[in-house]
Design a protein around this motif. Structure first.
Motif, PDB file in Angstrom:
ATOM      1  N   ILE A  65      49.206  32.921  25.144  1.00 37.68           N
ATOM      2  CA  ILE A  65      50.130  34.054  26.217  1.00 37.68           C
ATOM      3  C   ILE A  65      48.991  34.563  27.034  1.00 37.68           C
ATOM      4  O   ILE A  65      49.537  34.808  27.567  1.00 37.68           O
ATOM      5  CB  ILE A  65      50.607  34.845  24.655  1.00 37.68           C
ATOM      6  N   ALA A  66      48.122  34.475  26.238  1.00 40.90           N
ATOM      7  CA  ALA A  66      46.884  35.517  27.386  1.00 40.90           C
ATOM      8  C   ALA A  66      46.460  34.532  28.590  1.00 40.90           C
ATOM      9  O   ALA A  66      46.130  35.105  29.853  1.00 40.90           O
ATOM     10  CB  ALA A  66      44.977  35.356  26.570  1.00 40.90           C
ATOM     11  N   ALA A  67      46.182  33.209  28.471  1.00 41.37           N
ATOM     12  CA  ALA A  67      46.943  32.414  29.639  1.00 41.37           C
ATOM     13  C   ALA A  67      48.163  32.559  30.749  1.00 41.37           C
ATOM     14  O   ALA A  67      47.735  32.696  32.186  1.00 41.37           O
ATOM     15  CB  ALA A  67      46.435  31.155  29.217  1.00 41.37           C
ATOM     16  N   PHE A  68      48.593  32.082  30.344  1.00 39.71           N
ATOM     17  CA  PHE A  68      50.214  32.392  30.721  1.00 39.71           C
ATOM     18  C   PHE A  68      50.180  34.052  31.628  1.00 39.71           C
ATOM     19  O   PHE A  68      50.991  34.195  32.943  1.00 39.71           O
ATOM     20  CB  PHE A  68      51.470  32.345  29.555  1.00 39.71           C
ATOM     21  N   SER A  69      49.838  34.879  30.790  1.00 38.08           N
ATOM     22  CA  SER A  69      49.778  36.375  31.817  1.00 38.08           C
ATOM     23  C   SER A  69      48.398  36.578  32.962  1.00 38.08           C
ATOM     24  O   SER A  69      49.091  36.797  34.028  1.00 38.08           O
ATOM     25  CB  SER A  69      49.289  37.355  30.663  1.00 38.08           C
ATOM     26  N   LEU A  70      47.110  35.609  32.497  1.00 36.51           N
ATOM     27  CA  LEU A  70      46.790  35.572  33.596  1.00 36.51           C
ATOM     28  C   LEU A  70      47.157  35.013  34.612  1.00 36.51           C
ATOM     29  O   LEU A  70      46.509  34.754  35.569  1.00 36.51           O
ATOM     30  CB  LEU A  70      45.390  35.126  32.892  1.00 36.51           C
ATOM     31  N   THR A  71      47.404  33.093  34.433  1.00 39.08           N
ATOM     32  CA  THR A  71      47.966  32.795  35.964  1.00 39.08           C
ATOM     33  C   THR A  71      49.397  33.223  36.400  1.00 39.08           C
ATOM     34  O   THR A  71      50.023  33.134  37.287  1.00 39.08           O
ATOM     35  CB  THR A  71      48.165  31.266  35.547  1.00 39.08           C
ATOM     36  N   GLY A  72      50.207  34.132  35.277  1.00 37.01           N
ATOM     37  CA  GLY A  72      51.635  33.976  35.858  1.00 37.01           C
ATOM     38  C   GLY A  72      51.357  35.723  36.605  1.00 37.01           C
ATOM     39  O   GLY A  72      52.686  35.656  37.883  1.00 37.01           O
ATOM     40  N   PHE A  73      51.023  36.800  35.992  1.00 35.34           N
ATOM     41  CA  PHE A  73      50.190  37.909  37.323  1.00 35.34           C
ATOM     42  C   PHE A  73      49.654  38.233  37.191  1.00 35.34           C
ATOM     43  O   PHE A  73      49.599  39.180  38.432  1.00 35.34           O
ATOM     44  CB  PHE A  73      51.057  39.081  35.415  1.00 35.34           C
ATOM     45  N   ILE A  74      48.544  37.590  37.057  1.00 32.89           N
ATOM     46  CA  ILE A  74      47.644  38.438  37.837  1.00 32.89           C
ATOM     47  C   ILE A  74      46.986  37.605  39.657  1.00 32.89           C
ATOM     48  O   ILE A  74      46.695  38.313  39.882  1.00 32.89           O
ATOM     49  CB  ILE A  74      45.548  38.490  36.935  1.00 32.89           C
ATOM     50  N   ILE A  75      46.556  36.298  38.814  1.00 35.58           N
ATOM     51  CA  ILE A  75      45.916  34.955  40.052  1.00 35.58           C
ATOM     52  C   ILE A  75      47.397  34.913  40.932  1.00 35.58           C
ATOM     53  O   ILE A  75      47.907  34.189  39.843  1.00 35.58           O
ATOM     54  CB  ILE A  75      45.367  34.515  39.280  1.00 35.58           C
ATOM     55  N   ASP A  76      47.018  35.151  42.425  1.00 32.43           N
ATOM     56  CA  ASP A  76      48.614  34.636  42.962  1.00 32.43           C
ATOM     57  C   ASP A  76      47.788  32.738  42.792  1.00 32.43           C
ATOM     58  O   ASP A  76      46.557  32.535  43.345  1.00 32.43           O
ATOM     59  CB  ASP A  76      47.922  35.147  44.083  1.00 32.43           C
ATOM     60  N   TYR A  77      48.802  32.386  42.839  1.00 26.38           N
ATOM     61  CA  TYR A  77      49.138  30.915  43.128  1.00 26.38           C
ATOM     62  C   TYR A  77      48.343  30.285  44.318  1.00 26.38           C
ATOM     63  O   TYR A  77      48.203  29.335  44.012  1.00 26.38           O
ATOM     64  CB  TYR A  77      50.434  29.825  42.991  1.00 26.38           C
ATOM     65  N   LYS A  78      48.571  30.540  45.636  1.00 23.44           N
ATOM     66  CA  LYS A  78      48.000  30.341  46.843  1.00 23.44           C
ATOM     67  C   LYS A  78      46.791  30.368  46.622  1.00 23.44           C
ATOM     68  O   LYS A  78      45.923  29.587  46.990  1.00 23.44           O
ATOM     69  CB  LYS A  78      48.191  31.584  47.614  1.00 23.44           C
ATOM     70  N   LYS A  79      45.838  30.819  46.155  1.00 26.22           N
ATOM     71  CA  LYS A  79      44.609  31.112  45.545  1.00 26.22           C
ATOM     72  C   LYS A  79      43.844  29.572  45.348  1.00 26.22           C
ATOM     73  O   LYS A  79      42.808  29.058  45.209  1.00 26.22           O
ATOM     74  CB  LYS A  79      43.973  32.081  44.752  1.00 26.22           C
ATOM     75  N   TYR A  80      44.593  29.001  44.272  1.00 26.09           N
ATOM     76  CA  TYR A  80      43.709  27.886  44.371  1.00 26.09           C
ATOM     77  C   TYR A  80      44.045  27.250  44.987  1.00 26.09           C
ATOM     78  O   TYR A  80      43.220  25.947  45.046  1.00 26.09           O
ATOM     79  CB  TYR A  80      45.136  27.181  42.992  1.00 26.09           C
ATOM     80  N   GLN A  81      45.132  26.772  45.823  1.00 28.37           N
ATOM     81  CA  GLN A  81      44.880  25.863  47.280  1.00 28.37           C
ATOM     82  C   GLN A  81      43.657  26.462  47.725  1.00 28.37           C
ATOM     83  O   GLN A  81      43.222  25.364  48.331  1.00 28.37           O
ATOM     84  CB  GLN A  81      45.876  26.107  48.649  1.00 28.37           C
ATOM     85  N   LYS A  82      43.200  27.795  48.233  1.00 32.57           N
ATOM     86  CA  LYS A  82      41.380  27.929  49.250  1.00 32.57           C
ATOM     87  C   LYS A  82      40.782  27.611  48.000  1.00 32.57           C
ATOM     88  O   LYS A  82      40.264  27.199  48.659  1.00 32.57           O
ATOM     89  CB  LYS A  82      41.580  29.697  48.771  1.00 32.57           C
ATOM     90  N   PHE A  83      40.367  27.705  47.083  1.00 32.02           N
ATOM     91  CA  PHE A  83      39.389  27.299  46.044  1.00 32.02           C
ATOM     92  C   PHE A  83      39.505  25.879  45.950  1.00 32.02           C
ATOM     93  O   PHE A  83      37.852  25.564  46.387  1.00 32.02           O
ATOM     94  CB  PHE A  83      39.766  27.596  44.141  1.00 32.02           C
ATOM     95  N   PHE A  84      40.507  24.996  46.100  1.00 25.80           N
ATOM     96  CA  PHE A  84      40.525  23.765  45.898  1.00 25.80           C
ATOM     97  C   PHE A  84      40.076  22.829  47.364  1.00 25.80           C
ATOM     98  O   PHE A  84      39.065  22.220  47.272  1.00 25.80           O
ATOM     99  CB  PHE A  84      41.084  22.944  45.472  1.00 25.80           C
ATOM    100  N   ASN A  85      40.570  23.726  48.141  1.00 25.71           N
ATOM    101  CA  ASN A  85      39.981  23.351  50.008  1.00 25.71           C
ATOM    102  C   ASN A  85      38.901  23.107  50.103  1.00 25.71           C
ATOM    103  O   ASN A  85      38.845  22.410  50.555  1.00 25.71           O
ATOM    104  CB  ASN A  85      41.192  23.867  50.859  1.00 25.71           C
ATOM    105  N   ILE A  86      38.190  24.096  49.633  1.00 27.06           N
ATOM    106  CA  ILE A  86      36.603  24.082  49.734  1.00 27.06           C
ATOM    107  C   ILE A  86      35.999  23.893  48.914  1.00 27.06           C
ATOM    108  O   ILE A  86      34.753  22.671  48.948  1.00 27.06           O
ATOM    109  CB  ILE A  86      36.497  25.775  49.943  1.00 27.06           C
ATOM    110  N   ASN A  87      36.798  23.952  47.784  1.00 27.12           N
ATOM    111  CA  ASN A  87      35.278  23.260  46.553  1.00 27.12           C
ATOM    112  C   ASN A  87      35.862  21.857  45.870  1.00 27.12           C
ATOM    113  O   ASN A  87      35.578  22.068  44.723  1.00 27.12           O
ATOM    114  CB  ASN A  87      34.973  23.805  45.649  1.00 27.12           C
TER     115      ASN A  87
END
Length: 385
Positions: free
Chosen positions: A76-98
């Motif tokens: 539930i904590a993981a769901f809350s983190l990725t569901g409410f706090i981290i914008d999914y678009k940030k994953y693209q920026k992170f993986f595109n660079i790293n």
């Protein structure tokens, strides 16, 4: 079909909110079902908390129940983190660079596991974190989905050009080889099917899809022939089609559990197969316990919830505002759906036995954490305006 799926008419914000709320309802119901079934997997759950019971089986399952409660909490904590706090678009920026750095680190960790951690059931797949054992290969699911979603969102119009297929193929090959090295054949097949599905929905040429399937079948045949226990599973499955007495021990008891449950089941906690008969009854073979205790009706309810989860995920994918979100939502949805199908087909003897947990229901910290992370990302995509 593909043009309609990715460029179809967008739904209203109101419908998107329905997707978000429906996703949460399904999530909560699956977690609740999982907890109740894990609870009833104990030899006699009514006495689990009694100090007078010192039998090892009671103590072992009491530990499982407390740990599963912890798994639900971190899920539930993981769901809350990725569901409410981290914008999914940030994953693209992170993986595109790293992506290269992430790939090197992941490869190094997985390859070092046989030398750093003890084997469990003949395989080096788990890192013992004391509280629970984490399976790093679970990260390969979400990592591959994000990498492919990023690639397909940027290079979709070049998807049929060979030079643009090399990079994602290399990423998949690295993960696949590591999984083969760790003897995790189930996750290898799951990732391969996810890889093919995402390219298929992106509109890649049908001939290349057939080629990819032929390659997967050929690679699977080689991996099966190299390990006698895998070949035995295949032969047992083929023989069981003509003679059920030739089926493996697990499958026989799994089918007995389904059959003895009838229409309405024996009731919570009344399973006979849980009494040290059916191995892995709280992990890979938890679906037969549902069938025995809650009957055909109970299994249909679980299947219905997963079908609704798939339908909601595809709806979120279709109605997302950007291509990265579309492919990311589709990849997550198809991975979860495939894992559910493989688990249910395996326990009902429709395919050879292979260990893959039932998402949100089976006991297991790694599976619960990654499944909740992925569902949280799907929820975040549905909330994005």
């Amino acid at each position: 079909m593909f043009k309609y799926f990715f460029n179809g008419q967008q739904t209203s914000t109101k419908n998107k909110n329905y997707d978000s709320r429906f996703l949460v309802i399904i999530f909560v119901l699956l977690l609740l079902i999982g907890f109740l079934v894990i609870l009833s997997c104990a030899p006699d759950y009514k006495y689990l908390f009694s100090a007078a019971k010192n039998d090892p089986s009671y103590l072992r399952f009491a530990k499982h129940i407390f740990q599963h409660s912890f798994f639900i909490f971190i899920g539930i904590a993981a769901f809350s983190l990725t569901g409410f706090i981290i914008d999914y678009k940030k994953y693209q920026k992170f993986f595109n660079i790293n992506t290269p750095v992430f790939l090197y680190i992941t490869t190094a960790v997985l390859l070092a596991m046989p030398f750093l951690f003890a084997a469990h059931k003949g395989a080096h797949r788990w890192i013992n974190l004391k509280v629970f054992s984490f399976q790093p290969s679970e990260l390969a699911k979400i990592a591959l989905i994000i990498v492919l979603a990023d690639f397909l969102s940027r290079k979709q119009k070049y998807i049929n050009e060979l030079k643009y297929q090399i990079v994602p193929a290399i990423y998949f090959a690295v993960f696949a080889l590591i999984l083969v090295f760790q003897k995790d054949f189930g996750t290898f097949v799951l990732l391969a099917l996810t890889y093919i599905s995402m390219f298929f929905i992106a509109g890649i040429d049908y001939k290349k899809i057939f080629t990819a399937f032929a390659g997967l079948i050929s690679a699977s045949a080689v991996l099966i022939m190299l390990f006698p226990y895998r070949l035995k599973r295949i032969l047992d499955f083929i023989n069981s089609v003509f003679d059920m007495s030739a089926a493996s021990y697990n499958i026989k008891l799994s089918l007995v559990a389904f059959g003895s449950g009838g229409l309405f089941g024996k009731g919570p906690g009344n399973s006979e197969m849980k009494l040290e008969h059916l191995p892995e009854r709280h992990t890979d073979f938890i679906f037969p316990i549902i069938g025995e205790e809650y009957g055909f009706i109970g299994t249909i309810i679980v299947i219905f919830l997963f079908v609704m989860l798939m339908n909601t995920g595809l709806s979120i994918s279709k109605n997302c505002q950007d291509n990265f979100g579309k492919y990311l939502a589709f990849g997550i949805t198809v991975t979860m759906t495939l894992q559910v199908l493989i688990n249910m087909a395996m326990t009902t003897n429709l395919i050879p036995a292979k260990g893959l947990p039932l998402p949100f229901i089976s006991y297991g910290g790694s599976s619960m954490l990654i499944s909740c992370l992925m569902l949280g990302i799907l929820f975040n995509i549905s909330r994005n305006k």
